[in-house]
Design a protein around this motif. Structure first.
Motif, PDB file in Angstrom:
ATOM      1  N   GLY A   5      42.236  43.714  32.888  1.00 45.50           N
ATOM      2  CA  GLY A   5      41.195  42.812  33.363  1.00 45.50           C
ATOM      3  C   GLY A   5      41.804  41.551  33.947  1.00 45.50           C
ATOM      4  N   HIS A  58      38.608  52.156  36.938  1.00 47.98           N
ATOM      5  CA  HIS A  58      37.586  51.404  36.206  1.00 47.98           C
ATOM      6  C   HIS A  58      37.163  50.152  36.968  1.00 47.98           C
ATOM      7  CE1 HIS A  58      35.991  48.679  33.044  1.00 47.98           C
ATOM      8  NE2 HIS A  58      35.415  49.797  32.667  1.00 47.98           N
ATOM      9  N   ASN A  59      35.851  49.979  37.101  1.00 42.27           N
ATOM     10  CA  ASN A  59      35.269  48.830  37.799  1.00 42.27           C
ATOM     11  C   ASN A  59      35.781  48.673  39.229  1.00 42.27           C
ATOM     12  OD1 ASN A  59      33.454  48.103  35.858  1.00 42.27           O
ATOM     13  ND2 ASN A  59      34.634  46.395  35.037  1.00 42.27           N
ATOM     14  N   SER A  60      36.138  49.795  39.843  1.00 39.60           N
ATOM     15  CA  SER A  60      36.445  49.791  41.273  1.00 39.60           C
ATOM     16  C   SER A  60      35.134  49.764  42.063  1.00 39.60           C
ATOM     17  CB  SER A  60      37.239  51.048  41.639  1.00 39.60           C
ATOM     18  OG  SER A  60      36.418  52.206  41.473  1.00 39.60           O
ATOM     19  N   ILE A 119      31.573  51.352  40.617  1.00 40.01           N
ATOM     20  CA  ILE A 119      30.352  50.558  40.432  1.00 40.01           C
ATOM     21  C   ILE A 119      29.268  51.019  41.392  1.00 40.01           C
ATOM     22  CG2 ILE A 119      29.363  48.245  40.604  1.00 40.01           C
ATOM     23  CD1 ILE A 119      31.990  47.135  39.548  1.00 40.01           C
ATOM     24  N   GLN A 126      27.769  52.435  30.509  1.00 40.44           N
ATOM     25  CA  GLN A 126      29.073  51.783  30.708  1.00 40.44           C
ATOM     26  C   GLN A 126      29.974  51.926  29.490  1.00 40.44           C
ATOM     27  OE1 GLN A 126      29.005  47.887  32.928  1.00 40.44           O
ATOM     28  NE2 GLN A 126      26.812  48.304  33.052  1.00 40.44           N
ATOM     29  N   ARG A 131      31.410  43.915  32.591  1.00 41.92           N
ATOM     30  CA  ARG A 131      30.237  44.724  32.888  1.00 41.92           C
ATOM     31  C   ARG A 131      29.589  44.328  34.211  1.00 41.92           C
ATOM     32  NH1 ARG A 131      27.780  43.736  26.975  1.00 41.92           N
ATOM     33  NH2 ARG A 131      29.219  45.042  25.783  1.00 41.92           N
ATOM     34  N   TRP A 132      28.797  45.259  34.711  1.00 42.83           N
ATOM     35  CA  TRP A 132      27.902  45.017  35.851  1.00 42.83           C
ATOM     36  C   TRP A 132      26.475  45.230  35.383  1.00 42.83           C
ATOM     37  CZ3 TRP A 132      24.791  49.136  36.765  1.00 42.83           C
ATOM     38  CH2 TRP A 132      25.250  50.384  36.351  1.00 42.83           C
ATOM     39  N   LEU A 178      27.759  40.738  38.509  1.00 43.03           N
ATOM     40  CA  LEU A 178      29.076  41.096  37.982  1.00 43.03           C
ATOM     41  C   LEU A 178      29.611  40.001  37.080  1.00 43.03           C
ATOM     42  CD1 LEU A 178      30.783  42.314  41.298  1.00 43.03           C
ATOM     43  CD2 LEU A 178      29.647  43.738  39.576  1.00 43.03           C
ATOM     44  N   VAL A 183      35.456  41.453  36.992  1.00 43.57           N
ATOM     45  CA  VAL A 183      35.492  42.393  38.113  1.00 43.57           C
ATOM     46  C   VAL A 183      36.154  41.682  39.297  1.00 43.57           C
ATOM     47  CG1 VAL A 183      34.120  43.789  39.700  1.00 43.57           C
ATOM     48  CG2 VAL A 183      33.411  43.559  37.301  1.00 43.57           C
ATOM     49  N   VAL A 197      36.449  43.770  44.869  1.00 45.30           N
ATOM     50  CA  VAL A 197      35.442  44.789  44.572  1.00 45.30           C
ATOM     51  C   VAL A 197      34.061  44.291  44.989  1.00 45.30           C
ATOM     52  CG1 VAL A 197      34.260  46.010  42.685  1.00 45.30           C
ATOM     53  CG2 VAL A 197      36.764  45.895  42.741  1.00 45.30           C
TER      54      VAL A 197
END
Length: 593
Positions: A34, A333-335, A339, A494, A514-515, A536, A540, A544
């Motif tokens: 992250g 992840h979280n690309s 998302i 998620q 998270r989104w 977002l 993130v 992105v």
């Protein structure tokens, strides 16, 4: 000078790189640190974004949204109580300690792994609309074109939580109910120190009550019960609720009938008559919870379970069915791809949510179709990976204030329990001397006679609160939940994808950025907002967000939004232990023994 400039540019570049997420082809949890956070230290084990380590214990575990409630649950387990005893004890305490999201005036849903039957059981303990008020009478009181108000007596439905406690206890309780409720009674009489996130919500609720005083028929009882010297308590301040202690003591001595057929129901009846509300004693006397068959779908070898409507749990299953057709792990992840496809799956599931989800006692629902793999395939075909979609509602308002808790015991019983008054503390109405606020869940009825979720006497409204459970190979895997209105199915998906697709542990799965998508149509009849908005968390990557905007999404990076609150317990069969995690964003706490 040139050397200084080069060194300065190198430093700037290095600084920028520290804020870029590091991704690998395998995308395991440890490889997804992250974004770097100024002022934060580095973890020595696990993913760097994790707020804490998971809790690992052999004999039992509890994860709740308030540390003292978790301690109470563990103390009940250590006395020989079952996971259900611990869940009830914690929920009773949360009604005192977190009235911003729970209480005896609200509803409850639970999923339970029963080790004796080796199956998941479901309890729908949600209440119904007043039997004596018709749709015509309600709309006449509201006035032409007016919706059901967010607060006040017209939004109040029968509170189902207490009946839910006694239903659960009758089947799975080991300790006497008086012993289960004793910790909450003691804290209500003696006081407890308020925790930070709850204190903020407490103040926000009373600001809202002040703003809506014209629709709340009576507010003095709420002020006497929940304010200290006319002000909301602050973090660390000792709060007492002797009225609630007395009400809980009535339950300890007289059982569920003390609430639904005795002094408590009669007090609420008299209060409602005094303020002109429609709820009556007969509505309480006829109330009953319902044991239901949970609905499930398979996702990459796991079976995910939800309570059927009148809740929104089907949306979780529908989203997972759509996403199972994509290689999410290879996306990263979280690309932007990850998302995008997740949000598009949410939009499609929520189109069905707005069209179909309602009380199945009043309308036939196509549940089997909605959760089928064939139907998911037709919905998946509507997704364009290069463009944001705007699905309409006809293709096959809310609150983020709820509590969720998980408990598990030495015998293998596991509980996922969720409870809420709907909008924060609820309707603003506190019946005389009872110490708790009545819920305003009735706001979530539709008023269109053609809608499945239309108001009707004795009907249960659409519900946002959903517990979650996962099994694998007919064995329990996880009792989990993510609180937060329409965020709940999105959050469920998620955290499960984080665990199943990206290999995160039970704590990391909740801590990852998270989104949240908003703007879908609602089961109350409110229309959608085109493609809606994706919010977002700061974890993130900015790139992105830009890539999502290029696909036509409206995107906002919005710190401080409530992206859901999470608790979970995972059963580790290989080692014979429980692994527990809880929400690091707010006041949550997990423990075991």
């Amino acid at each position: 000078m040139r050397q200084k400039i080069r060194r300065g540019l190198a430093a700037l570049l290095l600084g920028a790189l520290t804020f870029m997420p590091i991704m690998t082809e395998t995308a395991d949890a440890a490889d997804i640190p992250g974004e770097a956070q100024p002022g934060r230290g580095d973890r020595l084990v696990g993913a760097n974004f994790a707020g804490r380590s998971e809790i690992i214990a052999r004999n039992g575990a509890a994860a709740t949204s308030q540390p003292l409630a978790t301690q109470i649950a563990i103390s009940i387990l250590m006395k020989g109580g079952s996971a259900v005893d611990a869940a009830i004890a914690a929920n009773a305490a949360l009604g005192l300690m977190e009235p911003t999201g729970s209480g005896m005036g609200g509803d409850l849903f639970a999923l339970i792994w029963d080790p004796a039957q080796k199956k998941v059981l479901g309890l729908n303990a949600s209440g119904r609309a007043p039997a004596g008020q018709s749709l015509k009478a309600l709309t006449r009181r509201l006035g032409p074109g007016k919706p059901i108000p967010s607060h006040g007596s017209l939004s109040v439905t029968v509170p189902g939580a207490v009946d839910g406690w006694f239903e659960l206890h009758a089947r799975f309780g080991k300790l006497p109910m008086a012993e289960v409720l004793a910790p909450a009674i003691a804290y209500a009489r003696d006081g407890f120190p308020l925790s930070p996130f709850i204190a903020r919500g407490w103040a926000n609720n009373f600001r809202r009550f002040d703003q809506l005083s014209d629709i709340i028929e009576e507010g003095e009882n709420a002020r006497k019960t929940f304010l200290i010297d006319g002000k909301p308590p602050v973090a660390g301040q000792i709060f007492r609720n002797p009225d609630l202690a007395n009400t809980l003591s009535l339950l300890a001595a007289g059982g569920r009938d003390a609430y639904y057929k005795g002094q408590i129901a009669r007090t609420i009846d008299a209060y409602m008559k005094r303020i002109g509300g429609p709820l009556r004693y007969e509505d309480f006397a006829s109330h009953k919870s319902q044991w239901v068959e949970p609905v499930s779908t398979g996702y990459r070898g796991y079976d995910v379970w939800q309570i059927p409507p009148n809740g929104q749990g089907l949306a979780t299953l529908q989203m997972l069915n759509i996403l199972e057709g994509y290689d999410l792990k290879s996306m990263g992840h979280n690309s932007a791809d990850f998302i995008h496809v997740s949000v598009e799956a949410k939009k499609l599931a929520f189109a069905d949510r707005s069209r179909w989800y309602a009380d199945p006692d009043f309308v036939k629902l196509p549940i089997a179709t909605l959760v089928s793999k064939d139907y998911a395939a037709t919905r998946r075909a509507l997704i364009d990976m290069g463009r944001a979609g705007t699905p309409e509602t006809g293709i096959m308002p809310e609150s983020h204030d709820t509590i969720f808790l998980s408990t598990a015991d030495k015998d293998g019983l596991m509980v996922a329990l969720i409870q809420s008054n709907y909008r924060g503390m609820g309707s603003g109405l506190v019946p005389d001397g009872l110490g708790f606020m009545l819920q305003d869940r009735g706001e979530q009825f539709a008023l269109d006679p053609a809608h499945p979720n239309v108001y009707a006497p004795g009907k249960r409204p659409f519900h946002t609160i959903i517990p979650g459970f996962v099994t694998r190979d007919n064995q329990p895997f996880a009792a989990y939940g993510v609180m937060g209105g329409a965020m709940q199915p999105q959050g469920h998906v998620q955290v499960l994808v984080n665990m199943i697709d990206f290999g995160m542990n039970v704590q990391e799965a909740g801590d990852a950025a998270r989104w949240q998508h908003e703007g879908s149509a609602e089961p109350t009849g409110e229309k959608g907002d085109g493609a809606g908005t994706i919010y977002l968390e700061q974890g993130v990557a900015p790139a992105v967000a830009d890539a999502l905007r290029q696909r036509g999404h409206k995107v906002e990076v919005k710190p401080g939004l409530h992206y859901g609150s999470y608790e979970a317990i995972v059963r580790d069969h290989a080692n014979g232990v429980y692994r527990a995690g809880t929400e690091m964003r707010v006041d949550g706490h997990a423990a075991g023994y």
